[in-house]
Design a protein around this motif. Structure first.
Motif, PDB file in Angstrom:
ATOM      1  N   SER A 116      -7.609   5.129   9.223  1.00 29.07           N
ATOM      2  CA  SER A 116      -8.700   4.369   8.625  1.00 29.07           C
ATOM      3  C   SER A 116      -8.139   2.979   8.342  1.00 29.07           C
ATOM      4  CB  SER A 116      -9.170   5.043   7.335  1.00 29.07           C
ATOM      5  OG  SER A 116     -10.190   4.276   6.723  1.00 29.07           O
ATOM      6  N   LEU A 117      -8.498   2.025   9.197  1.00 25.97           N
ATOM      7  CA  LEU A 117      -7.853   0.706   9.227  1.00 25.97           C
ATOM      8  C   LEU A 117      -8.662  -0.317   8.440  1.00 25.97           C
ATOM      9  CD1 LEU A 117      -5.709  -1.253  10.484  1.00 25.97           C
ATOM     10  CD2 LEU A 117      -7.279  -1.513  12.416  1.00 25.97           C
ATOM     11  N   LEU A 137      -5.202   9.245   7.718  1.00 27.81           N
ATOM     12  CA  LEU A 137      -4.265   8.223   7.290  1.00 27.81           C
ATOM     13  C   LEU A 137      -4.999   6.919   7.020  1.00 27.81           C
ATOM     14  CD1 LEU A 137      -1.207   7.563   7.011  1.00 27.81           C
ATOM     15  CD2 LEU A 137      -1.283   6.834   9.383  1.00 27.81           C
ATOM     16  N   SER A 138      -4.804   6.368   5.835  1.00 23.24           N
ATOM     17  CA  SER A 138      -5.389   5.075   5.489  1.00 23.24           C
ATOM     18  C   SER A 138      -4.322   4.010   5.613  1.00 23.24           C
ATOM     19  CB  SER A 138      -5.933   5.094   4.054  1.00 23.24           C
ATOM     20  OG  SER A 138      -7.038   5.965   3.954  1.00 23.24           O
ATOM     21  N   TYR A 139      -4.649   2.951   6.326  1.00 26.73           N
ATOM     22  CA  TYR A 139      -3.708   1.855   6.518  1.00 26.73           C
ATOM     23  C   TYR A 139      -4.411   0.559   6.162  1.00 26.73           C
ATOM     24  CZ  TYR A 139      -0.632  -1.499   8.811  1.00 26.73           C
ATOM     25  OH  TYR A 139       0.187  -2.560   9.079  1.00 26.73           O
ATOM     26  N   LEU A 178      -2.060   7.653   1.138  1.00 27.19           N
ATOM     27  CA  LEU A 178      -3.036   7.105   0.230  1.00 27.19           C
ATOM     28  C   LEU A 178      -2.951   5.588   0.274  1.00 27.19           C
ATOM     29  CD1 LEU A 178      -2.601   9.485  -2.814  1.00 27.19           C
ATOM     30  CD2 LEU A 178      -4.357   9.551  -1.057  1.00 27.19           C
ATOM     31  N   LEU A 179      -4.085   4.927   0.036  1.00 29.71           N
ATOM     32  CA  LEU A 179      -4.151   3.474   0.074  1.00 29.71           C
ATOM     33  C   LEU A 179      -3.092   2.858  -0.820  1.00 29.71           C
ATOM     34  CD1 LEU A 179      -5.803   1.113   1.200  1.00 29.71           C
ATOM     35  CD2 LEU A 179      -7.169   1.201  -0.876  1.00 29.71           C
ATOM     36  N   GLY A 180      -2.284   1.958  -0.240  1.00 29.57           N
ATOM     37  CA  GLY A 180      -1.252   1.259  -1.003  1.00 29.57           C
ATOM     38  C   GLY A 180       0.066   1.994  -1.087  1.00 29.57           C
TER      39      GLY A 180
END
Length: 413
Positions: free
Chosen positions: A309-310, A379-381, A17-19
């Protein structure tokens, strides 16, 4: 003993998750659920004169960056080490034999045992400055006219590096001369190298500049929307961002350093490594201390592929500093006590400044568009807090640019 990064990867899809903190799991059997750590066999890169030179210039750069980082503990800082190495190596052609040994030790050349050292460095510079890589540099020695200059030094540097040292005229004329030359050498990308004249008692002055604007392998999108960037001890700031779904990267988590490490491929065998601390902090001393040419080479062999997801900041900046006050703490103390510049002038010649400027842009341009058929990126990065990055030539292993970004809002061109 060589330091290894610990990387894990799950057999099922990666999720972040983001963060949140990234954690990779090693491929495992679902039947026993037992995790196994990666122990990659080390592949030696530094086996040729050029790659050994690249390792030396990189280790010099990491060391100088640490000194710069300690001086400016919470600021945005940037360095193009290969350009600094090149101009100080030009200077070595004017030193005595004993002074050269001290200077080469500080530049990390003492282990190379390379009788053609200057040719090797010139070849390395040529290889990393090929047009597709996005790097341009300028290095030159400027000398006070009051010194009784020895023309043999001018000729030798020109023969070795294709640039002739220049005698200073004095005052504002020097500013225009140096600025015009740096701009010309970098194709107009590095402007206003000097904003004020060199010191009145200037003797020997080393000038180094670099511009980097590489292209991503896959284009990033820039919608014009602003993203949020956390700052240490302050209110979050809004900054321009680039983003793309299903973006291929290599990633890993290092629990000892408390950071996530990501390698993003750029065109013509250039990579950007991003070191993103787990916490919002400008104190990256532990991370900065770990950086060596060998450690980063190990990373390139050990990080695991993923599609993410960059989201990352649009970086556009210039940074200038006089590196001379830092050199004493970067291994040059003995040499600075007696620079031995006897081949430059019949009079005692003193190093007066080591001026350095780096300009960099990370625009969203890329060689190709993201494929809609790529593996779905769960995956969010997001690079949304202070981070450290480096730009590296994968063919030679040379460190081209290194920087610490604590607040993108403060960046200026």
């Amino acid at each position: 003993m060589k330091r290894q990064i610990r990387v894990w990867m799950k057999q099922t899809s990666l999720l972040l998750l983001l963060g949140a903190v990234l954690s990779f799991c090693r491929a495992q059997s679902q039947m026993d659920g037992e995790e196994t750590g990666v122990d990659e066999e080390h592949v030696e890169l530094f086996t040729t004169p050029t790659t050994k030179m690249a390792a030396a210039t990189s280790d010099f750069g990491y060391n100088l960056f640490r000194v710069l980082a300690s001086r400016e503990a919470s600021s945005n800082i940037f360095l193009a080490p290969i350009s600094v190495s090149a101009v100080l190596t030009q200077l070595s052609l004017g030193t005595s034999e004993s002074a050269e040994r001290q200077l080469f030790r500080a530049l990390r050349y003492h282990t190379l045992q390379d009788p053609a050292l200057h040719t090797t460095l010139k070849d390395l510079l040529a290889s990393v400055r090929t047009p597709g890589k996005g790097l341009s540099t300028a290095q030159r020695i400027y000398l006070a006219r009051r010194l009784r200059l020895k023309q043999d030094f001018f000729t030798l540097v020109e023969q070795r590096y294709g640039v002739r040292p220049k005698a200073l005229l004095g005052g504002s004329k020097d500013v225009k001369e140096i600025n015009d030359w740096v701009s010309q050498e970098t194709g107009g990308t590095v402007q206003r190298f000097l904003s004020k004249p060199l010191p009145r008692n200037a003797g020997v002055n080393a000038v180094s500049a670099a511009h980097f604007k590489g292209k991503w392998v896959i284009r990033l999108s820039q919608t014009g929307e602003l993203g949020t960037f956390q700052v240490d001890g302050g209110t979050p700031v809004r900054i321009p961002i680039m983003q793309q779904d299903n973006y291929p990267v290599k990633m890993g988590a290092d629990s000892d350093l408390g950071c996530m490490i990501t390698q993003i491929q750029m065109q013509d065998d250039i990579s950007m490594f991003i070191f993103l601390p787990d916490e919002v902090t400008t104190n990256m001393t532990l991370l900065e201390d770990s950086l060596t040419a060998e450690f980063v080479q190990d990373l390139s062999m050990t990080l695991l592929p993923a599609h993410v997801s960059l989201t990352m900041p649009v970086l556009k900046f210039s940074y200038s500093t006089n590196l001379l006050p830092l050199l004493g703490n970067a291994g040059f103390a003995d040499w600075l006590q007696n620079t031995g510049l006897e081949k430059i002038s019949a009079q005692p010649a003193v190093l007066s400044s080591v001026s350095h400027k780096v300009v960099m842009e990370t625009a969203p341009e890329g060689n190709e568009y993201a494929s809609a058929t790529s593996p779905s990126g769960h995956l969010s990065y997001s690079v949304n807090r202070p981070f450290l990055f480096l730009i590296r030539d994968e063919v030679s292993g040379a460190l081209l640019v290194i920087g610490r970004v604590t607040n993108p809002k403060d960046l200026a061109v």
